[in-house]
Motif scaffolding. Sequence first.
Motif, PDB file in Angstrom:
ATOM      1  N   HIS A   1       0.863  -1.193   0.000  1.00  0.00           N
ATOM      2  CA  HIS A   1       0.000   0.000   0.000  1.00  0.00           C
ATOM      3  C   HIS A   1       0.897   1.240   0.000  1.00  0.00           C
ATOM      4  N   GLY A   2       0.810   2.063   0.992  1.00  0.00           N
ATOM      5  CA  GLY A   2       1.580   3.315   0.964  1.00  0.00           C
ATOM      6  C   GLY A   2       3.069   3.097   1.094  1.00  0.00           C
ATOM      7  N   GLY A   3       3.467   1.988   1.674  1.00  0.00           N
ATOM      8  CA  GLY A   3       4.902   1.706   1.841  1.00  0.00           C
ATOM      9  C   GLY A   3       5.585   1.435   0.511  1.00  0.00           C
TER      10      GLY A   3
ATOM     11  N   LYS B   1      12.240 -11.139 -13.560  1.00  0.00           N
ATOM     12  CA  LYS B   1      11.976 -11.582 -12.175  1.00  0.00           C
ATOM     13  C   LYS B   1      10.528 -11.291 -11.798  1.00  0.00           C
ATOM     14  N   ALA B   2      10.036 -10.124 -12.220  1.00  0.00           N
ATOM     15  CA  ALA B   2       8.652  -9.740 -11.873  1.00  0.00           C
ATOM     16  C   ALA B   2       7.649 -10.688 -12.519  1.00  0.00           C
ATOM     17  N   LYS B   3       8.028 -11.236 -13.679  1.00  0.00           N
ATOM     18  CA  LYS B   3       7.105 -12.115 -14.413  1.00  0.00           C
ATOM     19  C   LYS B   3       7.204 -13.561 -13.946  1.00  0.00           C
TER      20      LYS B   3
ATOM     21  N   PHE C   1       9.733 -11.507  -6.253  1.00  0.00           N
ATOM     22  CA  PHE C   1       9.953 -10.107  -6.631  1.00  0.00           C
ATOM     23  C   PHE C   1       8.757  -9.548  -7.397  1.00  0.00           C
ATOM     24  N   ARG C   2       8.322  -8.369  -7.008  1.00  0.00           N
ATOM     25  CA  ARG C   2       7.282  -7.644  -7.732  1.00  0.00           C
ATOM     26  C   ARG C   2       7.847  -6.309  -8.173  1.00  0.00           C
ATOM     27  N   LEU C   3       7.344  -5.811  -9.286  1.00  0.00           N
ATOM     28  CA  LEU C   3       7.754  -4.492  -9.749  1.00  0.00           C
ATOM     29  C   LEU C   3       7.015  -3.473  -8.883  1.00  0.00           C
ATOM     30  N   MET C   4       7.690  -2.988  -7.857  1.00  0.00           N
ATOM     31  CA  MET C   4       7.014  -2.083  -6.924  1.00  0.00           C
ATOM     32  C   MET C   4       6.636  -0.784  -7.633  1.00  0.00           C
ATOM     33  N   GLY C   5       5.461  -0.271  -7.300  1.00  0.00           N
ATOM     34  CA  GLY C   5       4.963   0.925  -7.983  1.00  0.00           C
ATOM     35  C   GLY C   5       4.165   0.595  -9.226  1.00  0.00           C
ATOM     36  N   PHE C   6       4.045  -0.730  -9.498  1.00  0.00           N
ATOM     37  CA  PHE C   6       3.232  -1.169 -10.647  1.00  0.00           C
ATOM     38  C   PHE C   6       2.020  -1.944 -10.161  1.00  0.00           C
ATOM     39  N   GLY C   7       0.940  -1.796 -10.863  1.00  0.00           N
ATOM     40  CA  GLY C   7      -0.265  -2.568 -10.563  1.00  0.00           C
ATOM     41  C   GLY C   7      -1.184  -1.829  -9.622  1.00  0.00           C
TER      42      GLY C   7
ATOM     43  N   PRO D   1      -3.962   8.193 -13.127  1.00  0.00           N
ATOM     44  CA  PRO D   1      -3.789   9.602 -13.520  1.00  0.00           C
ATOM     45  C   PRO D   1      -2.790  10.345 -12.646  1.00  0.00           C
ATOM     46  N   ARG D   2      -2.653   9.907 -11.407  1.00  0.00           N
ATOM     47  CA  ARG D   2      -1.708  10.577 -10.495  1.00  0.00           C
ATOM     48  C   ARG D   2      -0.265  10.318 -10.939  1.00  0.00           C
ATOM     49  N   SER D   3      -0.041   9.104 -11.440  1.00  0.00           N
ATOM     50  CA  SER D   3       1.318   8.753 -11.869  1.00  0.00           C
ATOM     51  C   SER D   3       1.719   9.595 -13.079  1.00  0.00           C
TER      52      SER D   3
ATOM     53  N   GLU E   1      -1.348  -8.014 -20.326  1.00  0.00           N
ATOM     54  CA  GLU E   1      -2.450  -8.939 -20.012  1.00  0.00           C
ATOM     55  C   GLU E   1      -2.984  -8.722 -18.590  1.00  0.00           C
ATOM     56  N   LYS E   2      -2.079  -8.492 -17.652  1.00  0.00           N
ATOM     57  CA  LYS E   2      -2.516  -8.317 -16.248  1.00  0.00           C
ATOM     58  C   LYS E   2      -2.867  -6.859 -15.950  1.00  0.00           C
ATOM     59  N   LYS E   3      -2.800  -6.022 -16.988  1.00  0.00           N
ATOM     60  CA  LYS E   3      -3.157  -4.596 -16.880  1.00  0.00           C
ATOM     61  C   LYS E   3      -2.418  -3.926 -15.720  1.00  0.00           C
TER      62      LYS E   3
ATOM     63  N   PRO F   1       2.045   1.830 -14.049  1.00  0.00           N
ATOM     64  CA  PRO F   1       2.642   2.535 -12.909  1.00  0.00           C
ATOM     65  C   PRO F   1       1.539   3.175 -12.065  1.00  0.00           C
ATOM     66  N   ASN F   2       1.651   3.049 -10.732  1.00  0.00           N
ATOM     67  CA  ASN F   2       0.676   3.701  -9.855  1.00  0.00           C
ATOM     68  C   ASN F   2       1.306   4.919  -9.201  1.00  0.00           C
ATOM     69  N   VAL F   3       0.579   5.510  -8.294  1.00  0.00           N
ATOM     70  CA  VAL F   3       1.002   6.790  -7.694  1.00  0.00           C
ATOM     71  C   VAL F   3       2.374   6.683  -7.046  1.00  0.00           C
ATOM     72  N   ASP F   4       2.747   5.469  -6.623  1.00  0.00           N
ATOM     73  CA  ASP F   4       4.014   5.332  -5.874  1.00  0.00           C
ATOM     74  C   ASP F   4       5.229   5.221  -6.775  1.00  0.00           C
ATOM     75  N   PHE F   5       4.986   5.050  -8.098  1.00  0.00           N
ATOM     76  CA  PHE F   5       6.138   4.746  -8.960  1.00  0.00           C
ATOM     77  C   PHE F   5       7.068   5.946  -9.122  1.00  0.00           C
TER      78      PHE F   5
HETATM   79  C1  SDX Z   1      -1.438   2.142  -3.378  1.00  0.00           C
HETATM   80  O1  SDX Z   1      -6.254   0.929  -3.290  1.00  0.00           O
HETATM   81  C2  SDX Z   1      -5.702   2.039  -3.548  1.00  0.00           C
HETATM   82  O2  SDX Z   1      -6.325   2.933  -4.084  1.00  0.00           O
HETATM   83  C3  SDX Z   1      -4.225   2.176  -3.118  1.00  0.00           C
HETATM   84  C4  SDX Z   1      -3.570   3.475  -3.507  1.00  0.00           C
HETATM   85  C5  SDX Z   1      -4.171   4.644  -2.764  1.00  0.00           C
HETATM   86  O3  SDX Z   1      -4.064   5.780  -3.272  1.00  0.00           O
HETATM   87  O4  SDX Z   1      -4.663   4.442  -1.640  1.00  0.00           O
HETATM   88  O5  SDX Z   1      -3.688   3.711  -4.913  1.00  0.00           O
HETATM   89  C6  SDX Z   1      -2.089   3.464  -3.136  1.00  0.00           C
HETATM   90  O6  SDX Z   1      -1.407   1.333  -2.484  1.00  0.00           O
HETATM   91  C7  SDX Z   1      -0.901   1.844  -4.755  1.00  0.00           C
HETATM   92  C8  SDX Z   1      -0.334   0.384  -4.871  1.00  0.00           C
HETATM   93  C9  SDX Z   1       1.072   0.373  -4.303  1.00  0.00           C
HETATM   94  N1  SDX Z   1       1.596  -0.995  -4.223  1.00  0.00           N
HETATM   95  C10 SDX Z   1       2.534  -1.439  -5.093  1.00  0.00           C
HETATM   96  O7  SDX Z   1       3.015  -0.764  -6.021  1.00  0.00           O
HETATM   97  C11 SDX Z   1       3.035  -2.854  -4.789  1.00  0.00           C
HETATM   98  C12 SDX Z   1       3.142  -3.636  -6.090  1.00  0.00           C
HETATM   99  N2  SDX Z   1       1.803  -3.869  -6.601  1.00  0.00           N
HETATM  100  C13 SDX Z   1       1.126  -5.038  -6.199  1.00  0.00           C
HETATM  101  O8  SDX Z   1       1.557  -5.801  -5.171  1.00  0.00           O
HETATM  102  C14 SDX Z   1      -0.339  -5.157  -6.613  1.00  0.00           C
HETATM  103  O9  SDX Z   1      -0.437  -4.728  -7.908  1.00  0.00           O
HETATM  104  C15 SDX Z   1      -1.353  -4.427  -5.738  1.00  0.00           C
HETATM  105  C16 SDX Z   1      -1.198  -4.797  -4.304  1.00  0.00           C
HETATM  106  C17 SDX Z   1      -1.201  -2.947  -5.894  1.00  0.00           C
HETATM  107  C18 SDX Z   1      -2.742  -4.840  -6.224  1.00  0.00           C
HETATM  108  O10 SDX Z   1      -2.894  -6.165  -5.903  1.00  0.00           O
HETATM  109  P1  SDX Z   1      -4.228  -6.997  -6.312  1.00  0.00           P
HETATM  110  O11 SDX Z   1      -5.259  -6.109  -6.900  1.00  0.00           O
HETATM  111  O12 SDX Z   1      -4.595  -7.842  -5.145  1.00  0.00           O
HETATM  112  O13 SDX Z   1      -3.718  -7.874  -7.511  1.00  0.00           O
HETATM  113  P2  SDX Z   1      -2.930  -9.231  -7.336  1.00  0.00           P
HETATM  114  O14 SDX Z   1      -1.847  -9.113  -6.295  1.00  0.00           O
HETATM  115  O15 SDX Z   1      -3.918 -10.329  -7.218  1.00  0.00           O
HETATM  116  O16 SDX Z   1      -2.193  -9.324  -8.773  1.00  0.00           O
HETATM  117  C19 SDX Z   1      -2.912  -9.739  -9.925  1.00  0.00           C
HETATM  118  C20 SDX Z   1      -1.864 -10.433 -10.795  1.00  0.00           C
HETATM  119  C21 SDX Z   1      -1.079 -11.503 -10.011  1.00  0.00           C
HETATM  120  O17 SDX Z   1      -0.671 -12.485 -10.952  1.00  0.00           O
HETATM  121  P3  SDX Z   1      -1.522 -13.886 -10.997  1.00  0.00           P
HETATM  122  O18 SDX Z   1      -1.455 -14.480  -9.593  1.00  0.00           O
HETATM  123  O19 SDX Z   1      -2.942 -13.486 -11.376  1.00  0.00           O
HETATM  124  O20 SDX Z   1      -0.813 -14.694 -12.025  1.00  0.00           O
HETATM  125  O21 SDX Z   1      -0.882  -9.483 -11.234  1.00  0.00           O
HETATM  126  C22 SDX Z   1       0.388  -9.818 -10.681  1.00  0.00           C
HETATM  127  C23 SDX Z   1       0.155 -10.773  -9.533  1.00  0.00           C
HETATM  128  O22 SDX Z   1       1.265 -11.662  -9.379  1.00  0.00           O
HETATM  129  N3  SDX Z   1       0.975  -8.566 -10.196  1.00  0.00           N
HETATM  130  C24 SDX Z   1       2.244  -8.211 -10.348  1.00  0.00           C
HETATM  131  C25 SDX Z   1       2.338  -6.922  -9.758  1.00  0.00           C
HETATM  132  N4  SDX Z   1       1.148  -6.564  -9.279  1.00  0.00           N
HETATM  133  C26 SDX Z   1       0.309  -7.582  -9.542  1.00  0.00           C
HETATM  134  N5  SDX Z   1       3.312  -8.842 -10.907  1.00  0.00           N
HETATM  135  C27 SDX Z   1       4.487  -8.166 -10.892  1.00  0.00           C
HETATM  136  N6  SDX Z   1       4.660  -6.927 -10.359  1.00  0.00           N
HETATM  137  C28 SDX Z   1       3.608  -6.286  -9.779  1.00  0.00           C
HETATM  138  N7  SDX Z   1       3.781  -5.064  -9.246  1.00  0.00           N
END
Ligand code: SDX
Length: 433
Positions: free
Chosen positions: A268-270, A295-297, A303-309, A318-320, A359-361, A364-368
Motif C-alpha cells: 500500500h503506501g509503503g 523476475k517480476a514475471k 519479486f514484484r515491480l514495486m509501484g506497478f499494478g 492519472p496521479r502517476s 495482459e494483467k493490466k 505505474p501507480n502513484v508510488d512509482f
Molecule cells: C497504493 O487501493 C488504492 O487505491 C491504493 C492506492 C491509494 O491511493 O490508496 O492507490 C495506493 O497502495 C498503490 C499500490 C502500491 N503498491 C505497489 O506498487 C506494490 C506492487 N503492486 C502489487 O503488489 C499489486 O499490484 C497491488 C497490491 C497494488 C494490487 O494487488 P491486487 O489487486 O490484489 O492484484 P494481485 O496481487 O492479485 O495481482 C494480480 C496479478 C497476479 O498475478 P496472478 O497471480 O494473477 O498470475 O498481477 C500480478 C500478480 O502476481 N501482479 C504483479 C504486480 N502486481 C500484480 N506482478 C508483478 N509486479 C507487480 N507489481
Amino acid sequence: MGYFMKETAKLTYKEKSIELPVTEGTFGEKGLDISKLRATTGLITFDPGSVNTGSCNSSITYLNGEEGILLYRGIPIEQLAEKSTFLETAYLLIYGKLPNQDENKYFSESIINHSMLHESVKDFYSGVPATAHPMAVCSAVIGALATFYPDALDPRNERHVEISIHRLIAKLPTIAAYSYKKSIGQPFMYPDDSLDYCSNYLRMMFSVPCAEYYADPVIAKALDVLFILHADHEQNCSTSTVRLVGSSMANLFASISAGISALWGPLHGGANQAVIEMLQNIHEDGGNINKYIDKAKDKNDPFRLMGFGHRVYKNFDPRSRILKKYCQGVLDTMGVYEPYLEIAMKLEDIALKDDYFIEKKLYPNVDFYSGIIYRAMKIPLNMFTVLFAIGRLPGWIAQWVEMHRDKHFKIGRPRQIFTGAKKTHYEPIEERQ
Ligand code: SDX
C-alpha cells in the motif's frame, strides 16, 4: 446516495429463488444489495480482499479504473493539481465543496494556529529508539493525541469533530518532522506561522537552530501537488481501516492512528519507499532492467515491480502521469541528476510493451514516481510513506465523517466461512501426543 433501481437480480439456490435489489451510482456503476441475503437464504458471500464487494455509498471520490479517471467531489484531479492547494483540496474533500474566501481564510488560519504540539508530546519521542521507523512513531503519537484532548473525542459531537479535524491536519506535519529530527539527533524545530503549510513542514524538517532552511517555492509547490494527489482514493486499504475502526465509535485520533499503520505496508503506501529501494538495487546491479522485468514475471520469484499494478486502475493511474511530468521539473530546479528517474522511465517503457504487464493490466501507480521527487527534495527514504500519510489525512477524515453521517451506519463486522476442526473435546495434558 446509491439509487435503488427497479432492476433486481434473481438468485436461485436449492430450488428457491429470491430477487435482490440493484443499486446504481452516479456514473452507472451497479451493485447487488445483499443486505438481506443471509436472512432470506442462509447464504453469505465469500470475497477475499473485498475485490467485488462495496462497503458503502460514498460521494467523496470517484475512480474509474478502466478509463484512468479520478474525481474529488466531482472535480478532476488534473484540475486540482494545477489550480488548487492542498488545504483547499482538504476542505473540498471534508466539507463537500470548495471554500469561499471567508471559509478558506478561517480554515487555513485555524490549521496554522494549531500546528504546535503540547510540550509533553516531546516526551513520547524520548521513549523511542533513534532507529524507530517514523510511521510507527506517527501512528503512536497520533493515537496518543486522544490523551491530550479527552474533552473532544465524541464522534457525534460536531464541535468535537471539527476541532479534532483541525488539530490533526495542523499537527501531523509537526509530528512527522519531529520523528525525523529524533532519528538524526537534531533538536525539534517549532512550526512558523508565517509560512504556508508545505514550506512550514520543510522548514521543520531541515532547519536547525543555527541555520534556517526556507524551501524553494518550486519545491514547496511540488510537495503541495504531491499532497493533493494523495489526498483521497475511495475505499483503499487504509481508508477502509479508518472506517472500520471508526465504526466501533472509536474517536477520530484512534481511527487515524490505525489508518497510518495500514498505510505503512509495502503493498500500500509503503510502496513509495519500496520503489526507491528497487530502483537502487537495479542501479547497483548495473541497471540490468530486463533482468528485473523477468523476475517480476517469474511466478516462482517473489519479486514484484514495486509501484506497478493496482486493484482498481486497469489503465494508467492519472496521479502517476501528473507526477511523471513533475519529476523532471523538480530535478531541474534542484539541479539534480537522478539516475533512478532514467531507470524508472525505461522500466515503464519496457513493461508497458510486455505481454505479461499488458495482459494483467499492470501500469505505474502513484508510488512509482513519487519517491523520485521526494529524493530530489532530500526527503529521507523512511519518511516517504509519512508524506503519503500527510497527504491522505484529509481523505481519511472525510470518509470517517461521511460514515458517521450515513443512515446505513453500522459497526463493521464481516462474516467468515469456518473451515476448522469439527467439535472436539479437551484432552488432559498427559493424554496428548
Ligand atoms: C497504493 O487501493 C488504492 O487505491 C491504493 C492506492 C491509494 O491511493 O490508496 O492507490 C495506493 O497502495 C498503490 C499500490 C502500491 N503498491 C505497489 O506498487 C506494490 C506492487 N503492486 C502489487 O503488489 C499489486 O499490484 C497491488 C497490491 C497494488 C494490487 O494487488 P491486487 O489487486 O490484489 O492484484 P494481485 O496481487 O492479485 O495481482 C494480480 C496479478 C497476479 O498475478 P496472478 O497471480 O494473477 O498470475 O498481477 C500480478 C500478480 O502476481 N501482479 C504483479 C504486480 N502486481 C500484480 N506482478 C508483478 N509486479 C507487480 N507489481
